[in-house]
Design a protein around this motif. Structure first.
Motif, PDB file in Angstrom:
ATOM      1  N   GLY A 104      41.015  -1.697  18.600  1.00  0.00           N
ATOM      2  CA  GLY A 104      41.094  -3.044  18.053  1.00  0.00           C
ATOM      3  C   GLY A 104      42.463  -3.360  17.485  1.00  0.00           C
ATOM      4  O   GLY A 104      43.012  -4.444  17.715  1.00  0.00           O
ATOM      5  N   SER A 110      44.947  -3.812  20.334  1.00  0.00           N
ATOM      6  CA  SER A 110      44.823  -5.134  20.957  1.00  0.00           C
ATOM      7  C   SER A 110      45.579  -6.191  20.158  1.00  0.00           C
ATOM      8  O   SER A 110      46.270  -7.051  20.715  1.00  0.00           O
ATOM      9  CB  SER A 110      43.346  -5.503  21.073  1.00  0.00           C
ATOM     10  OG  SER A 110      43.184  -6.780  21.628  1.00  0.00           O
ATOM     11  N   VAL A 151      36.164   3.635  20.082  1.00  0.00           N
ATOM     12  CA  VAL A 151      37.290   2.855  19.583  1.00  0.00           C
ATOM     13  C   VAL A 151      38.569   3.679  19.500  1.00  0.00           C
ATOM     14  O   VAL A 151      39.671   3.125  19.429  1.00  0.00           O
ATOM     15  CB  VAL A 151      36.941   2.259  18.204  1.00  0.00           C
ATOM     16  CG1 VAL A 151      36.930   3.338  17.115  1.00  0.00           C
ATOM     17  CG2 VAL A 151      37.869   1.110  17.822  1.00  0.00           C
ATOM     18  N   ASP A 202      36.678  -1.741  20.997  1.00  0.00           N
ATOM     19  CA  ASP A 202      36.378  -1.977  19.589  1.00  0.00           C
ATOM     20  C   ASP A 202      35.088  -2.773  19.518  1.00  0.00           C
ATOM     21  O   ASP A 202      35.088  -3.997  19.558  1.00  0.00           O
ATOM     22  CB  ASP A 202      37.529  -2.734  18.933  1.00  0.00           C
ATOM     23  CG  ASP A 202      37.319  -2.924  17.434  1.00  0.00           C
ATOM     24  OD1 ASP A 202      36.391  -2.297  16.887  1.00  0.00           O
ATOM     25  OD2 ASP A 202      38.084  -3.689  16.820  1.00  0.00           O
TER      26      ASP A 202
END
Length: 348
Positions: free
Chosen positions: A48, A51, A239, A264
């Motif tokens: 996450g 990203s 993740v 994520d």
């Protein structure tokens, strides 16, 4: 700036130390990047965060320790943020020294409650001349010169193998610094496996959410082969970069089938499965944090086929039963001990 993590604010107090091409290893808040400079390299092992890093102009984002953007001797300043798992610090320092040019500055930043005092010993084992340059925001900032870059950083050197045997099924499991339950079968997963043997999942395809090093998928396929049952394809999501690397290695070693991906949560995932199994995380560092699992439970029904099964193990004190009931279907307790509960529900 007040919303930044303490370690990031401590770094900004010392931004005059940042010269040349800068790399941030283990950055957790992308909003710090423009405050550091208009270009550089930023690495996170969290899908996450990675990203979000990818959306910052001018900065090269890298996912984990095997990203192709990580190249030998490319950085003049390397900032190492203290990882949650102390075992991962040596791993991160080894990468930093491989990325460093001759004469580069290495900066270590971490909070006192996260163990920066012990981390300094690990830093000085590699760079004995390291010195403290600041103490602020409950953090310490240490700096050292890298006289010569390390000439080798091989991911394979950091992978360990553990034999795990449960209910008569043996598998070989890959491990890396920072991966959950390194070198052992944790109690919650063992309880989940017991229920899979006693009450098998009837599905040709299964999703293992928060798959870690691939223990559940590898064991399940091994158990099915041993019981002369049809073997399920078990896909995996996690993740963390190291978990994805390890799960893929574990599957290869044990001859397992399934697609292992970084994600994520479920929000970026396409497709539905007839069954989803999980031993989800509930810690962020030293804090109890159930937000990832609560988000998963809100979203999981849309990734289950009608009538599809969810099987989840969690610490017994966590209030997941009513969330499963609300978002998936009737929550049945298949197994319960003082510490863990295994829930089963079928999508209504």
């Amino acid at each position: 700036m007040s919303s930044l993590p303490n370690s990031h604010e401590a770094l900004l107090r010392n931004r005059d130390l940042l010269a040349g091409t800068v790399g941030l290893l283990g950055v957790t808040d992308p909003s710090v990047l423009p405050l550091v400079g208009d270009h550089g390299l930023a690495m996170s092992e969290h899908a996450g965060v990675y990203s979000a890093l990818s959306g910052v102009p001018g900065w090269q984002s890298c996912f984990g320790y095997d990203d192709p953007g990580l190249q030998h001797a490319i950085l003049d300043t390397i900032v190492v943020f203290l990882p949650k798992a102390r075992a991962e610090l040596d791993f991160r320092l080894a990468l930093a020294l491989w990325l460093a040019r001759a004469g580069a500055r290495l900066i270590l930043v971490g909070e006192k409650k996260e163990g920066i005092a012990g981390a300094v010993k690990q830093l000085r084992a590699r760079l004995p001349d390291a010195g403290k340059v600041d103490s602020a925001r409950h953090c310490q900032v240490w700096s050292a010169e890298v006289e010569a870059p390390s000439h080798q950083f091989e991911l394979a050197d950091w992978i360990t193998w553990t034999s795990i045997e449960h209910a008569g099924v043996s598998i070989e499991v890959a491990g890396m610094p920072g991966v959950f339950s390194l070198g052992e079968l944790d109690e919650g997963t063992a309880l989940l496996l017991d229920t899979l043997a006693r009450e098998p999942v009837r599905a040709s395809r299964v999703l293992d959410f928060a798959c870690g090093a691939g223990v559940i998928g590898s064991w399940l396929q091994g158990w099915q082969r041993q019981a002369d049952l049809a073997t399920s394809t078990v896909d995996g999501l996690d993740v963390q970069s190291q978990a994805v690397i390890c799960a893929r290695a574990t599957y290869r070693r044990n001859g397992c089938t399934g697609d292992i991906q970084a994600s994520d949560g479920l929000s970026g995932v396409q497709g539905k499965w007839p069954a989803i199994v999980t031993n989800p995380p509930f810690h962020t560092g030293v804090r109890t944090d159930t937000s990832m699992t609560e988000r998963f439970l809100r979203e999981v029904a849309s990734h289950l086929e009608p009538g599809g099964e969810l099987r989840l193990v969690a610490n017994s004190f966590l209030p997941y039963g009513e969330l499963i009931q609300r978002h998936v279907g009737t929550a049945e307790r298949l197994e319960q001990t003082r510490r863990f509960t295994v829930y089963r529900a079928f999508r209504r």
